[in-house]
Motif scaffolding. Structure first.
Motif, short mmCIF file in Angstrom:
data_model
loop_
_atom_site.label_atom_id
_atom_site.label_comp_id
_atom_site.label_asym_id
_atom_site.label_seq_id
_atom_site.Cartn_x
_atom_site.Cartn_y
_atom_site.Cartn_z
N TYR A 172 0.00 25.85 -7.37
CA TYR A 172 1.41 26.23 -7.45
C TYR A 172 2.32 25.05 -7.79
CZ TYR A 172 -0.44 30.33 -5.12
OH TYR A 172 -1.18 31.43 -4.79
N VAL A 173 1.74 23.92 -8.17
CA VAL A 173 2.52 22.70 -8.40
C VAL A 173 2.37 22.23 -9.84
CG1 VAL A 173 2.76 20.26 -7.76
CG2 VAL A 173 2.28 21.97 -6.00
N ASP A 174 3.49 21.88 -10.45
CA ASP A 174 3.51 21.16 -11.71
C ASP A 174 4.05 19.77 -11.40
OD1 ASP A 174 2.65 23.39 -13.16
OD2 ASP A 174 4.70 24.04 -13.58
N ASN A 175 3.23 18.77 -11.55
CA ASN A 175 3.63 17.39 -11.29
C ASN A 175 3.63 16.65 -12.62
OD1 ASN A 175 4.16 14.87 -10.23
ND2 ASN A 175 2.14 14.59 -9.34
N LEU A 176 4.84 16.31 -13.09
CA LEU A 176 5.00 15.69 -14.40
C LEU A 176 5.52 14.28 -14.24
CD1 LEU A 176 6.83 18.68 -16.14
CD2 LEU A 176 4.37 18.28 -15.94
N GLN A 177 5.11 13.43 -15.15
CA GLN A 177 5.55 12.04 -15.15
C GLN A 177 6.01 11.70 -16.56
OE1 GLN A 177 2.34 9.18 -15.07
NE2 GLN A 177 3.58 7.71 -13.98
N TYR A 178 7.14 11.06 -16.66
CA TYR A 178 7.61 10.62 -17.97
C TYR A 178 7.59 9.10 -18.01
CZ TYR A 178 10.05 10.49 -22.35
OH TYR A 178 10.37 10.26 -23.67
N TRP A 179 6.71 8.55 -18.80
CA TRP A 179 6.60 7.11 -18.97
C TRP A 179 6.15 6.87 -20.40
CZ3 TRP A 179 8.42 3.47 -15.89
CH2 TRP A 179 8.07 2.16 -16.14
N GLY A 180 7.13 6.76 -21.31
CA GLY A 180 6.81 6.62 -22.72
C GLY A 180 6.43 7.95 -23.36
N GLY A 181 6.54 9.02 -22.63
CA GLY A 181 6.19 10.37 -23.07
C GLY A 181 5.81 11.19 -21.86
N MET A 182 5.82 12.48 -22.01
CA MET A 182 5.50 13.37 -20.89
C MET A 182 4.01 13.36 -20.60
SD MET A 182 6.83 15.42 -18.64
CE MET A 182 8.41 15.94 -19.27
N ASN A 183 3.66 13.18 -19.34
CA ASN A 183 2.28 13.22 -18.88
C ASN A 183 2.17 14.24 -17.76
OD1 ASN A 183 1.27 10.84 -20.40
ND2 ASN A 183 2.77 9.77 -19.14
N TYR A 220 0.86 -1.17 0.00
CA TYR A 220 0.00 0.00 0.00
C TYR A 220 0.90 1.22 0.00
CZ TYR A 220 0.35 0.14 5.16
OH TYR A 220 0.79 0.20 6.46
N ARG A 221 0.50 2.22 -0.80
CA ARG A 221 1.36 3.37 -1.05
C ARG A 221 0.62 4.69 -1.01
NH1 ARG A 221 5.70 2.39 -5.55
NH2 ARG A 221 6.69 0.63 -4.60
N GLU A 222 1.41 5.72 -0.76
CA GLU A 222 0.91 7.07 -0.92
C GLU A 222 0.71 7.35 -2.40
OE1 GLU A 222 2.75 10.24 2.00
OE2 GLU A 222 4.33 9.10 1.00
N ARG A 223 -0.21 8.22 -2.67
CA ARG A 223 -0.38 8.71 -4.04
C ARG A 223 0.20 10.11 -4.09
NH1 ARG A 223 -4.79 11.12 -7.44
NH2 ARG A 223 -4.42 10.23 -9.50
N VAL A 224 1.03 10.38 -5.10
CA VAL A 224 1.59 11.72 -5.28
C VAL A 224 0.53 12.55 -6.00
CG1 VAL A 224 3.45 13.08 -6.27
CG2 VAL A 224 3.94 10.82 -5.32
N ASP A 225 -0.11 13.43 -5.24
CA ASP A 225 -1.19 14.25 -5.76
C ASP A 225 -1.19 15.58 -5.02
OD1 ASP A 225 -2.18 13.55 -3.25
OD2 ASP A 225 -3.84 12.36 -4.02
N ALA A 226 -2.24 16.36 -5.16
CA ALA A 226 -2.30 17.68 -4.53
C ALA A 226 -2.16 17.57 -3.01
CB ALA A 226 -3.61 18.38 -4.90
N LEU A 244 -0.51 17.11 -12.76
CA LEU A 244 -1.05 18.26 -12.04
C LEU A 244 -0.36 19.50 -12.59
CD1 LEU A 244 -2.92 18.90 -9.56
CD2 LEU A 244 -0.88 18.76 -8.15
N GLY A 245 -1.10 20.54 -12.86
CA GLY A 245 -0.52 21.79 -13.35
C GLY A 245 -0.29 21.78 -14.84
N SER A 246 0.93 22.14 -15.25
CA SER A 246 1.25 22.30 -16.67
C SER A 246 2.70 21.92 -16.90
CB SER A 246 0.98 23.76 -17.05
OG SER A 246 1.89 24.24 -17.97
N ASP A 247 3.05 21.62 -18.15
CA ASP A 247 4.44 21.30 -18.49
C ASP A 247 5.15 22.48 -19.16
OD1 ASP A 247 3.16 21.23 -20.93
OD2 ASP A 247 3.89 19.25 -21.49
N THR A 248 4.55 23.65 -19.16
CA THR A 248 5.13 24.82 -19.83
C THR A 248 6.49 25.19 -19.27
OG1 THR A 248 2.92 25.65 -20.33
CG2 THR A 248 4.73 27.24 -20.45
#
Length: 172
Positions: free
Chosen positions: A114-125, A95-101, A128-132
């Motif tokens: 105020y958070v940009d949460n990005l994940q790279y798994w086969g491409g940028m996802n 059981y794990r924490e979820r990385v979220d707001a 939360l927020g934006s990838d700008t």
């Protein structure tokens, strides 16, 4: 046959329901809106087909190692449990924490806007927020000579270099 399960405590009835219990011995966090039950066999590292077959423990090992040695990385705390559904044994899960707001609010005192949460798994996802800001920084690094101190300083003002080094060392 093991499947992952998300426990999302939604406030559909206006009661402000959340899980109010310390779930991880290495964290003081005592409120959760979302927890993840993860089958350990879901470690599908992208190198599966070649020289890096699925290890089924890699992600949990990396997260635990990073926490134990105070690496400069965000981690998802985890622990193990046995799962029974309708009296039937389903196996050992994490059981794990979820990385979220809520995660960013608790650990960094940062509100969602105020958070940009990005994940790279086969491409940028964008989680939360934006990838700008990330795209702008990536363009800057690839279009400027990082041997020039002023250009490098511009990057280090926006990127935690020690965290990047720890991520590379850990192999995440």
């Amino acid at each position: 046959p093991q499947k992952g399960v998300d426990f999302n405590v939604e406030d559909e009835y206006g009661t402000g329901v959340e899980i109010k219990k310390k779930m991880f011995y290495t964290s003081g966090r005592k409120k959760f809106n979302w927890l993840i039950l993860k089958a350990a066999a879901s470690d599908n590292f992208p190198g599966n087909a070649g020289s890096h077959p699925a290890a089924h423990i890699r992600d949990a090992y990396d997260q635990t190692l990073a926490e134990k040695f105070n690496m400069n990385l965000d981690i998802r705390r985890m622990d193990h449990c046995l799962v029974f559904i309708n009296g039937q044994y389903w196996g050992v899960y994490e059981y794990r924490e979820r990385v979220d707001a809520d995660y960013f609010d608790h650990y960094y005192d940062q509100q969602e806007q105020y958070v940009d949460n990005l994940q790279y798994w086969g491409g940028m996802n964008v989680k939360l927020g934006s990838d700008t800001a990330w795209d702008n920084l990536y363009y800057y690094v690839t279009s400027h000579n990082m041997a020039v101190p002023a250009y490098y300083q511009h990057v280090t003002d926006r990127l935690d270099i020690m965290s990047l080094i720890d991520a590379i060392v850990l192999g995440t």
